[in-house]
Design a protein around this motif. Structure first.
Motif, PDB file in Angstrom:
ATOM      1  N   GLU A  77       8.750  58.324  60.572  1.00 23.15           N
ATOM      2  CA  GLU A  77       7.961  59.290  59.814  1.00 23.15           C
ATOM      3  C   GLU A  77       8.681  60.635  59.742  1.00 23.15           C
ATOM      4  OE1 GLU A  77       4.882  61.315  57.799  1.00 23.15           O
ATOM      5  OE2 GLU A  77       5.248  59.165  58.065  1.00 23.15           O
ATOM      6  N   ILE A  78       9.272  61.066  60.847  1.00 25.75           N
ATOM      7  CA  ILE A  78      10.009  62.339  60.867  1.00 25.75           C
ATOM      8  C   ILE A  78      11.203  62.275  59.919  1.00 25.75           C
ATOM      9  CG2 ILE A  78      11.389  63.874  62.321  1.00 25.75           C
ATOM     10  CD1 ILE A  78       9.583  63.035  64.674  1.00 25.75           C
ATOM     11  N   LEU A  79      11.938  61.185  59.948  1.00 25.34           N
ATOM     12  CA  LEU A  79      13.090  61.034  59.049  1.00 25.34           C
ATOM     13  C   LEU A  79      12.648  61.031  57.591  1.00 25.34           C
ATOM     14  CD1 LEU A  79      15.152  58.361  61.026  1.00 25.34           C
ATOM     15  CD2 LEU A  79      15.683  60.795  60.742  1.00 25.34           C
ATOM     16  N   GLY A  80      11.511  60.402  57.319  1.00 24.35           N
ATOM     17  CA  GLY A  80      10.988  60.403  55.950  1.00 24.35           C
ATOM     18  C   GLY A  80      10.640  61.802  55.482  1.00 24.35           C
ATOM     19  N   GLN A  81      10.063  62.606  56.376  1.00 24.60           N
ATOM     20  CA  GLN A  81       9.742  63.997  56.038  1.00 24.60           C
ATOM     21  C   GLN A  81      11.009  64.804  55.796  1.00 24.60           C
ATOM     22  OE1 GLN A  81       6.845  65.201  55.422  1.00 24.60           O
ATOM     23  NE2 GLN A  81       5.275  64.546  56.852  1.00 24.60           N
ATOM     24  N   PHE A  82      12.031  64.572  56.620  1.00 26.55           N
ATOM     25  CA  PHE A  82      13.295  65.285  56.437  1.00 26.55           C
ATOM     26  C   PHE A  82      13.914  64.967  55.078  1.00 26.55           C
ATOM     27  CE2 PHE A  82      14.945  66.407  60.957  1.00 26.55           C
ATOM     28  CZ  PHE A  82      13.763  67.094  61.194  1.00 26.55           C
ATOM     29  N   LYS A  83      13.843  63.718  54.673  1.00 24.81           N
ATOM     30  CA  LYS A  83      14.451  63.321  53.405  1.00 24.81           C
ATOM     31  C   LYS A  83      13.834  64.075  52.238  1.00 24.81           C
ATOM     32  CE  LYS A  83      15.644  59.230  50.675  1.00 24.81           C
ATOM     33  NZ  LYS A  83      15.566  57.745  50.584  1.00 24.81           N
ATOM     34  N   VAL A  84      12.529  64.345  52.340  1.00 28.53           N
ATOM     35  CA  VAL A  84      11.825  65.058  51.269  1.00 28.53           C
ATOM     36  C   VAL A  84      11.996  66.564  51.383  1.00 28.53           C
ATOM     37  CG1 VAL A  84       9.544  65.538  50.287  1.00 28.53           C
ATOM     38  CG2 VAL A  84      10.125  63.214  51.020  1.00 28.53           C
ATOM     39  N   LEU A  85      11.819  67.097  52.594  1.00 30.45           N
ATOM     40  CA  LEU A  85      11.764  68.550  52.785  1.00 30.45           C
ATOM     41  C   LEU A  85      13.116  69.180  53.060  1.00 30.45           C
ATOM     42  CD1 LEU A  85       8.570  68.679  55.051  1.00 30.45           C
ATOM     43  CD2 LEU A  85       8.715  69.058  52.579  1.00 30.45           C
TER      44      LEU A  85
END
Length: 277
Positions: A77-85
């Motif tokens: 989930e953290i990696l997914g947020q990083f990819k977007v933000l």
């Protein structure tokens, strides 16, 4: 004049001398002026505001202390947020152990996320969510169908985790206090290979419910509610006060808090006694 005297003594130079036009800087002081202006600029509140963390342009590598369970459940989930933000951001994950507090203090870790562990003064902590437990077995288990009775739980052999820095460290004690004795056939120090072990055996594993949900995505594992009230533990994030005002650290803490705070319990209907506090 007293401070100027101290500076003259420190640098071994008069710094300012009287001329017909008034006080003038010596060549030595003129050479310092650029460095002095940069130092004043760095210390100004306006400059601090201009250096606020920008995830869109940053290439910072964040270092997180995570349990193996958190690596499997939270890190995606953290990696997914990083990819977007912040597509340029990077993550390095280290295991939680006895060195975690020292790594947070020295800055070798930005944050630690997990079950409560011993910390001395100088640390901050923030509650994220409460976790409960479920049982998992392989699909096609010869004796266990879609429900698990207490007698089956007691009769079957179990796979258990040795993990001092996680909520699992108190699990055996809680079960013993409730009069529940598992037949432990094997203990492992990591759940990273748990799925493969279970699909190759008839063992039962009692694991955090969010990990159970993650492992069941591959359709080789099925999840069963416990036949007794589930133990719970709190997951928190920790950081040292040295980095409390670091804009990047603050941004990461906020991201994790907003992503994981007060997650609802998994399988509440099966685990009727689970507390969401």
């Amino acid at each position: 004049s007293i401070r100027l005297g101290h500076l003259r003594q420190h640098f071994g130079d008069p710094l300012l001398v009287r001329t017909s036009s008034g006080l003038m800087a010596t060549p030595f002081l003129e050479g310092l002026i650029g460095d002095i202006e940069r130092a004043i600029k760095l210390l100004s509140p306006e400059e601090s505001a201009r250096r606020a963390f920008d995830p869109v342009t940053s290439t910072r590598r964040f270092r997180l202390g995570l349990s193996h369970i958190a690596q499997m459940v939270m890190l995606p989930e953290i990696l997914g947020q990083f990819k977007v933000l912040g597509p340029g951001l990077k993550v390095e994950s280290l295991d939680l152990d006895g060195t975690t507090a020292g790594l947070l203090e020295s800055g070798q870790l930005d944050l630690a996320v997990g079950y409560t562990f011993e910390l001395h003064n100088g640390f901050f902590q923030q509650r994220l969510f409460a976790e409960n437990y479920s049982c998992i077995v392989r699909q096609g288990h010869p004796r266990i169908g879609d429900t698990l009775s207490k007698q089956q739980f007691l009769d079957e052999e179990h796979l258990a985790l040795i993990a001092p820095a996680t909520g699992h460290s108190m699990l055996d004690k809680v079960l013993e206090e409730r009069g529940v004795q598992r037949k432990i056939a094997a203990r492992v120090s990591s759940y990273l290979g748990l799925e493969q072990i279970l699909v190759s055996t008839d063992l039962v594993a009692m694991v955090p419910s969010r990990l159970a949900r993650t492992l069941a995505l591959g359709d080789r594992i099925k999840i069963l509610g416990l036949p007794f009230p589930s133990p719970t533990y709190e997951v928190r994030q920790y950081w040292h006060e040295r980095y409390h005002h670091d804009s990047g650290n603050s941004w990461l803490r906020k991201l994790i808090f907003e992503s994981f705070t007060n997650l609802p319990p998994v399988f509440t209907k099966l685990l009727g006694s689970v507390s969401s506090q």
